[in-house]
Scaffold this active site. Structure first.
Site, short mmCIF file in Angstrom:
data_model
loop_
_atom_site.label_atom_id
_atom_site.label_comp_id
_atom_site.label_asym_id
_atom_site.label_seq_id
_atom_site.Cartn_x
_atom_site.Cartn_y
_atom_site.Cartn_z
CG ASP A 26 -1.88 1.13 1.25
OD1 ASP A 26 -2.49 1.41 0.20
OD2 ASP A 26 -2.04 1.76 2.31
CG ASP A 28 -2.19 7.51 0.37
OD1 ASP A 28 -1.35 8.41 0.23
OD2 ASP A 28 -3.11 7.31 -0.44
CG ASP A 226 -1.97 2.32 6.49
OD1 ASP A 226 -2.23 1.93 5.33
OD2 ASP A 226 -2.45 3.37 6.96
#
Length: 343
Positions: A26, A28, A226
């Site tokens: 990922d 961001d 995250d």
């Protein structure tokens, strides 16, 4: 141990970049936040790549094109080819193309990333709900300045019976100043206005996983993210292993409360975790030990004793919490235990 019954983070004698052939990362909250590289990200990714691991950047953010994302990563010291970037815009464009005729017009509520992805699939992006022969409406993150009128345009078309698609439904997105509203918040606006439900392509749903596998050819992928409800759940749905890093939206308390589909295979502080093995969490008496820490369940709380790396303490707490919760979500108080390790 099956993913459905995971009750503790896994251990790995080998470093993760050697145990898996491809990292599905990922962006961001993992590689960057608010346009700036997260600490240790560039160095860790360079070391993993140099030692043979393939890197692919998988993002639910449909705003930018893969070329723009790759250019930005290069500016952050992470050399990247456009073909190494997979976006939810690409996944939703493929989904639409499988359900409408080639050359169909699609109303775009979002940014350039959606337009480019639609053209790659032979579709025609348009801006008005009044276009003759409109076949679909697609909604993706358009940045903080997307006009309210665009949501109205989507609503007009959907009320007329035009099928609605969304690149993703992440309610939030991390930025330099904190956590802001994501595409999911914008989707909610249109859902409230229309009473309709979109077909969604992005993580954690199968279209995004399929798009990623098709574009990377990964055989032993490791999802790195995250977010529990997109990255980790997406790995769960795709039946692949995952690494949660604590550089984005998920904190220790949320991790301890995770239900089975949100429990990662591994947990680490940041992307340096790719370059190391993972310590084993072992049952010890009535508790669980990892490194120098032992976590136990009392009548109404999780307790932690010992010393050492705080992440080892969190791993031990995960084992205690997840075992206690089983197939549910742990409701025990972990505030004092998390405070002790600064998480």
């Amino acid at each position: 141990m099956t993913r459905q019954s995971r009750t503790s983070p896994a251990g790995s004698e080998r470093s993760l970049h050697q145990a898996y052939d491809t990292a599905l990362l990922d962006l961001d909250g993992v590689v960057y936040a608010g346009g700036e590289a997260i600490a240790h990200a560039a160095q860790s990714l360079a070391a993993a790549r140099a030692d043979g691991m393939h890197l692919a950047y998988v993002t639910n953010n449909a705003l930018r094109t893969p070329e723009a994302v790759a250019e930005h990563l290069g500016e952050l010291g992470i050399p990247t080819e456009a073909g190494e970037v997979i976006t939810s815009a690409q996944a939703v464009a493929r989904l639409i193309s499988e359900q409408v005729e080639p050359g169909s017009k699609v109303l775009v509520i979002g940014g350039e990333g959606l337009r480019v992805a639609l053209r790659e699939r032979g579709l025609v992006p348009v801006d008005s709900a009044d276009e003759e022969g409109l076949a679909a409406v697609v909604q993706g993150y358009g940045g903080p300045d997307l006009p309210w009128s665009r949501f109205a345009e989507a609503s007009y078309a959907i009320h007329r019976g035009v099928p609605w698609y969304a690149s993703n439904t992440d309610l939030t997105i991390p930025g330099a100043r904190g956590i802001g509203p994501g595409n999911g918040a914008a989707v909610e606006v249109v859902r409230i206005a229309t009473g309709a439900e979109p077909q969604v392509a992005g993580k954690p749903l199968p279209p995004m996983h399929r798009e990623t596998v098709l574009r990377t050819g990964a055989e032993r992928p490791l999802v790195v993210g995250d977010r529990l409800d997109t990255d980790i759940e997406g790995a769960f749905n795709g039946e692949v292993d995952s690494l949660l890093v604590l550089t984005g939206v998920t904190d220790g308390a949320q991790l301890l409360r995770a239900e089975p589909r949100h429990r990662p295979t591994y947990v680490d502080r940041d992307l340096r975790g790719l370059l190391t093995g993972q310590p084993e969490v072992v049952a010890q008496g009535e508790g669980f030990r990892c490194g120098g820490w032992t976590a136990v369940v009392t009548a109404d709380a999780l307790e932690l004793s010992g010393e050492g790396d705080p992440i080892d303490g969190l791993r031990a707490l995960c084992a205690a919490a997840w075992t206690q919760a089983g197939e549910g979500s742990c409701a025990l108080d972990a505030g004092k235990a998390l405070a002790r390790i600064g998480l």
